[in-house]
Scaffold this motif. Structure first.
Motif, PDB file in Angstrom:
ATOM      1  N   VAL A  53       0.845  -1.194   0.000  1.00  0.00           N
ATOM      2  CA  VAL A  53       0.000   0.000   0.000  1.00  0.00           C
ATOM      3  C   VAL A  53       0.882   1.247   0.000  1.00  0.00           C
ATOM      4  N   ALA A  54       0.280   2.370  -0.312  1.00  0.00           N
ATOM      5  CA  ALA A  54       1.056   3.595  -0.550  1.00  0.00           C
ATOM      6  C   ALA A  54       1.433   4.353   0.710  1.00  0.00           C
ATOM      7  N   SER A  55       0.784   4.053   1.839  1.00  0.00           N
ATOM      8  CA  SER A  55       1.040   4.866   3.023  1.00  0.00           C
ATOM      9  C   SER A  55       0.963   4.056   4.304  1.00  0.00           C
ATOM     10  N   ALA A  56       1.607   4.596   5.349  1.00  0.00           N
ATOM     11  CA  ALA A  56       1.536   3.985   6.675  1.00  0.00           C
ATOM     12  C   ALA A  56       0.109   4.034   7.209  1.00  0.00           C
ATOM     13  N   GLU A  57      -0.604   5.109   6.895  1.00  0.00           N
ATOM     14  CA  GLU A  57      -1.989   5.243   7.338  1.00  0.00           C
ATOM     15  C   GLU A  57      -2.835   4.061   6.859  1.00  0.00           C
ATOM     16  N   GLU A  58      -2.633   3.677   5.614  1.00  0.00           N
ATOM     17  CA  GLU A  58      -3.418   2.569   5.066  1.00  0.00           C
ATOM     18  C   GLU A  58      -3.060   1.247   5.730  1.00  0.00           C
ATOM     19  N   VAL A  59      -1.795   1.079   6.087  1.00  0.00           N
ATOM     20  CA  VAL A  59      -1.385  -0.141   6.797  1.00  0.00           C
ATOM     21  C   VAL A  59      -2.150  -0.249   8.114  1.00  0.00           C
ATOM     22  N   VAL A  60      -2.168   0.831   8.889  1.00  0.00           N
ATOM     23  CA  VAL A  60      -2.835   0.820  10.197  1.00  0.00           C
ATOM     24  C   VAL A  60      -4.337   0.614  10.044  1.00  0.00           C
ATOM     25  N   GLN A  61      -4.917   1.161   8.996  1.00  0.00           N
ATOM     26  CA  GLN A  61      -6.351   1.002   8.765  1.00  0.00           C
ATOM     27  C   GLN A  61      -6.721  -0.442   8.415  1.00  0.00           C
ATOM     28  N   ARG A  62      -5.787  -1.154   7.781  1.00  0.00           N
ATOM     29  CA  ARG A  62      -6.129  -2.487   7.264  1.00  0.00           C
ATOM     30  C   ARG A  62      -5.576  -3.648   8.087  1.00  0.00           C
ATOM     31  N   ILE A  65      -2.190  -6.197  13.652  1.00  0.00           N
ATOM     32  CA  ILE A  65      -0.849  -6.164  14.242  1.00  0.00           C
ATOM     33  C   ILE A  65       0.044  -5.366  13.298  1.00  0.00           C
ATOM     34  N   VAL A  66       0.709  -4.351  13.834  1.00  0.00           N
ATOM     35  CA  VAL A  66       1.499  -3.452  12.993  1.00  0.00           C
ATOM     36  C   VAL A  66       2.939  -3.374  13.511  1.00  0.00           C
ATOM     37  N   PHE A  67       3.867  -3.775  12.653  1.00  0.00           N
ATOM     38  CA  PHE A  67       5.289  -3.674  12.968  1.00  0.00           C
ATOM     39  C   PHE A  67       5.817  -2.315  12.504  1.00  0.00           C
ATOM     40  N   LEU A  68       6.496  -1.618  13.406  1.00  0.00           N
ATOM     41  CA  LEU A  68       7.193  -0.390  13.029  1.00  0.00           C
ATOM     42  C   LEU A  68       8.671  -0.728  12.888  1.00  0.00           C
ATOM     43  N   CYS A  69       9.147  -0.793  11.662  1.00  0.00           N
ATOM     44  CA  CYS A  69      10.539  -1.148  11.382  1.00  0.00           C
ATOM     45  C   CYS A  69      11.260   0.069  10.811  1.00  0.00           C
ATOM     46  N   PRO A  77       7.616  10.952  15.352  1.00  0.00           N
ATOM     47  CA  PRO A  77       6.889  11.686  14.305  1.00  0.00           C
ATOM     48  C   PRO A  77       5.867  10.821  13.567  1.00  0.00           C
ATOM     49  N   LEU A  78       6.225   9.548  13.351  1.00  0.00           N
ATOM     50  CA  LEU A  78       5.310   8.642  12.662  1.00  0.00           C
ATOM     51  C   LEU A  78       4.080   8.364  13.515  1.00  0.00           C
ATOM     52  N   LEU A  79       4.283   8.150  14.808  1.00  0.00           N
ATOM     53  CA  LEU A  79       3.156   7.897  15.698  1.00  0.00           C
ATOM     54  C   LEU A  79       2.223   9.110  15.771  1.00  0.00           C
ATOM     55  N   GLN A  80       2.805  10.298  15.776  1.00  0.00           N
ATOM     56  CA  GLN A  80       1.985  11.510  15.780  1.00  0.00           C
ATOM     57  C   GLN A  80       1.153  11.610  14.507  1.00  0.00           C
ATOM     58  N   ARG A  81       1.769  11.267  13.391  1.00  0.00           N
ATOM     59  CA  ARG A  81       1.072  11.317  12.106  1.00  0.00           C
ATOM     60  C   ARG A  81      -0.080  10.316  12.056  1.00  0.00           C
ATOM     61  N   LEU A  82       0.108   9.189  12.753  1.00  0.00           N
ATOM     62  CA  LEU A  82      -0.888   8.116  12.707  1.00  0.00           C
ATOM     63  C   LEU A  82      -1.836   8.136  13.896  1.00  0.00           C
ATOM     64  N   SER A  83      -1.752   9.178  14.722  1.00  0.00           N
ATOM     65  CA  SER A  83      -2.469   9.195  16.004  1.00  0.00           C
ATOM     66  C   SER A  83      -3.967   8.947  15.878  1.00  0.00           C
ATOM     67  N   ILE A  99      13.546   2.897  22.541  1.00  0.00           N
ATOM     68  CA  ILE A  99      12.199   3.331  22.909  1.00  0.00           C
ATOM     69  C   ILE A  99      11.515   2.241  23.719  1.00  0.00           C
ATOM     70  N   SER A 100      11.071   2.588  24.916  1.00  0.00           N
ATOM     71  CA  SER A 100      10.464   1.616  25.818  1.00  0.00           C
ATOM     72  C   SER A 100       8.982   1.423  25.497  1.00  0.00           C
ATOM     73  N   VAL A 101       8.431   0.322  25.991  1.00  0.00           N
ATOM     74  CA  VAL A 101       7.000   0.085  25.793  1.00  0.00           C
ATOM     75  C   VAL A 101       6.187   1.136  26.550  1.00  0.00           C
ATOM     76  N   GLU A 102       6.711   1.610  27.684  1.00  0.00           N
ATOM     77  CA  GLU A 102       6.007   2.641  28.448  1.00  0.00           C
ATOM     78  C   GLU A 102       5.894   3.942  27.647  1.00  0.00           C
ATOM     79  N   GLN A 103       6.950   4.305  26.947  1.00  0.00           N
ATOM     80  CA  GLN A 103       6.911   5.508  26.115  1.00  0.00           C
ATOM     81  C   GLN A 103       5.892   5.361  24.988  1.00  0.00           C
ATOM     82  N   LEU A 104       5.853   4.191  24.394  1.00  0.00           N
ATOM     83  CA  LEU A 104       4.899   3.948  23.310  1.00  0.00           C
ATOM     84  C   LEU A 104       3.473   3.961  23.832  1.00  0.00           C
ATOM     85  N   GLU A 105       3.252   3.323  24.977  1.00  0.00           N
ATOM     86  CA  GLU A 105       1.898   3.280  25.551  1.00  0.00           C
ATOM     87  C   GLU A 105       1.383   4.673  25.910  1.00  0.00           C
ATOM     88  N   ALA A 106       2.314   5.588  26.178  1.00  0.00           N
ATOM     89  CA  ALA A 106       1.911   6.950  26.551  1.00  0.00           C
ATOM     90  C   ALA A 106       1.339   7.738  25.379  1.00  0.00           C
TER      91      ALA A 106
END
Length: 273
Positions: A53-62, A65-69, A77-83, A99-106
């Motif tokens: 797919v053409a964008s990260a947004e479409e990956v999250v929509q479809r 389970i989403v791997f951020l590699c 910045p990517l998480l903010q864009r996909l918020s 990056i810790s899981v606690e930071q991501l969960e926040a």
């Protein structure tokens, strides 16, 4: 279950190939994208059933389970864009150590897991280092462990040993590849052996060594004892290594930890910690 991969660089591609070739994931279960889309399309050339797919947004929509590699400083910045796209049904898996899981969960409402893979996973071997967030359900945890058991030996770790565990499991192949290359280069420089023959012999040796350890035939100390006959040739070589290698790996770990701390401080500024 649909699995998304955002980022198909070196490690993203390794995971995709390992999952598919081990049978852990079917091609039609994967939805992938990359900033440079050609890299994702290159994967589709080999695995035609994978959805690009053409964008990260479409990956999250479809995907569920989403791997951020992606690189550590690209994640926030990517998480903010996909918020606005994350939901509680999602499970976000980050593969970056600073990056810790606690930071991501926040910053996301979904389940969070950190998995640090190794290039050895491409051969369905080696370890993967897993840290789960507080919101991660037992069902999600079991699914991810099963997924990675197809390509590795999953190992659960705490934050305090993240860097050293990564140095061993993830960076270790590069460190020891470098040592083996120096071993080969020295053999070629000092004797009449060709580089091709030295490389072949070294490759067979290291594979054989791995098999001995894999089958629990010897431990590392007993291997040295069996090969190193008192007063023999191997003992002379070991004596040189003991002298010249003293403190080398301690310094390696000092440097990796120093860089890790620097990365953590940069990440903290992004996450507002």
């Amino acid at each position: 279950m649909k699995i998304g991969v955002i980022g198909t660089g070196n490690m993203g591609r390794i995971l995709i190939e390992a999952f598919l070739e081990s049978g852990a994931v079917k091609e039609d279960e994967l939805i992938i994208t990359n900033r440079t889309l050609k890299k994702a399309l290159d994967i589709k050339q080999t695995y035609s059933g994978v959805c690009v797919v053409a964008s990260a947004e479409e990956v999250v929509q479809r995907a569920t389970i989403v791997f951020l590699c992606v690189k550590p400083l690209d994640i926030h910045p990517l998480l903010q864009r996909l918020s606005s796209f994350w939901t509680k049904k999602h499970c976000l898996i980050s593969i970056t150590s600073p990056i810790s899981v606690e930071q991501l969960e926040a910053v996301v409402p979904c389940q969070v897991v950190r998995v640090i893979p190794s290039i050895t996973n491409r051969a369905f071997a080696g370890s993967t280092l897993i840290t789960v967030g507080k919101r991660c359900s037992l069902q999600c945890r079991n699914y991810i462990e099963t997924l990675f058991r197809h390509i590795s030996t999953p190992s659960y770790i705490d934050d305090e040993i993240t860097r050293i565990a990564s140095d061993i499991a993830s960076c270790g192949p590069a460190f020891f590849s470098y040592l083996l290359q120096r071993f080969i280069d020295a053999a070629v420089a000092k004797t009449a052996i060709t580089k091709e023959q030295a490389t072949a012999l070294t490759t067979d040796m290291i594979i054989g060594l791995g098999e001995l350890l894999k089958h629990n035939l010897y431990t590392l100390p007993t291997l040295q004892e069996k090969v190193c006959v008192k007063g023999g040739i191997t003992g002379e070589g070991i004596a040189v290594l003991e002298k010249e290698m003293k403190g080398v790996f301690e310094e390696v770990f000092d440097k990796t930890h120093e860089k890790f701390k620097d990365d953590i401080e940069k990440v903290k500024k992004q996450f507002g910690c």
